[in-house]
Scaffold this motif. Structure first.
Motif: not given
Length: 308
Positions: A39, A86, A82-83, A200, A42-43, A197, A193-194
């Motif tokens: 996570g 992660v 996003g999903f 995290f 990704a962030l 996330c 998306g950010a």
């Protein structure tokens, strides 16, 4: 250059940039993924990409996307930016390469089926045949590079969810590109998306304080090139072709990963790995080829006289 073919060639060039950049991401993820949790990685990647994209939007004065584009942007931002990121980061820590290749590469097949159902795109025989060949090649590449580390049920489920999210995000993004520019769709999808996330954020701060500089630089690279650049060129190309054909193009990624791992990491591929990569590229070539229509016969002299 023939002006009629120029948009087609530009779209093909944009697709090429996308698959090369996405292939390079796998090399960088190996470094960053060892120091950053799924996570957090990704962030960090999305924040880096959003910063670059935001600057580009400001320079080009793109502004906010029209209201009609927001549904597609929001759905693709949640699912794909996003999903998906992660789930994929997490899933690839739980399964071996062979299982990941088999499950994640279901994504382009799902894109073709969903776009046919929801967007009215066709399923030409060449597209289906090319995707079948490329999928077989991707599985061969994954199995040949598998380390035999085993797979968990959780990892298989995560990779499957990542493939479904990828397909859903692409199909949702396609209509949005009819109302907003590729840069707008990519920028605001990345921002969505950010936001997804953000839970995290604490893990990202903790991992960044402990991670070596090389891992952090690889995370930033993931945000700038495979995200900011490649997702924009993807959107540009997607706006000019069908979702199914663009999905099939991503089957070139496994072959390029093999080549880049060879050049950058010194991982010499075996015979089966090379054969799988060749199958991937051959399938992409078939899926993107078009049936040549015979030229219309020139009118005969007596036909011309009859038309006068």
């Amino acid at each position: 250059m023939n002006n009629a073919r120029r948009p087609e060639l530009l779209a093909a060039g944009a697709a090429l940039v996308t698959v090369v950049a996405w292939a390079s991401a796998f090399v960088s993820i190996r470094s960053a993924g060892s120091s950053y949790a799924p996570g957090a990685l990704a962030l960090g990647r999305l924040l880096s990409g959003a910063l670059v994209l935001g600057v580009l939007c400001a320079v080009r004065r793109e502004g906010w996307p029209p209201r009609a584009a927001w549904r597609g942007i929001a759905v693709s931002g949640v699912l794909w930016f996003g999903f998906y990121m992660v789930a994929l980061n997490w899933g690839e820590q739980q399964v071996d390469a062979g299982t990941a290749a088999l499950v994640v590469n279901i994504g382009p097949l799902l894109i073709a089926l969903l776009s046919a159902r929801l967007l009215g795109d066709g399923l030409p025989p060449r597209l289906l045949a090319g995707m079948a060949v490329s999928f077989a090649g991707a599985v061969v590449v994954g199995l040949s590079m598998s380390g035999g580390g085993g797979s968990s049920l959780l990892g298989v489920v995560l990779c499957l969810l990542a493939a479904v999210a990828y397909a859903g995000g692409v199909v949702a993004q396609k209509p949005a590109l009819g109302h907003a520019s590729a840069l707008q769709v990519t920028t605001f999808g990345c921002l969505v998306g950010a936001v997804v996330c953000l839970p995290f954020a604490g893990q990202l701060v903790q991992d960044a304080s402990d991670a070596p500089l090389s891992a952090t630089l690889n995370m930033v690279y993931l945000g700038v090139v495979p995200t900011a650049l490649a997702f924009t060129t993807w959107a540009y190309a997607l706006a000019r072709t069908t979702a199914g054909r663009m999905g099939a193009t991503t089957y070139a990624v496994p072959a390029l990963v093999v080549l880049m791992s060879w050049l950058a990491l010194g991982e010499v591929p075996g015979v089966f790995t090379l054969a799988g990569g060749a199958l991937c590229l051959a399938g992409v070539a078939v899926s993107r080829s078009r049936v040549r229509r015979p030229a219309a016969p020139e009118p005969r002299a007596d036909d011309e006289r009859a038309l006068r």
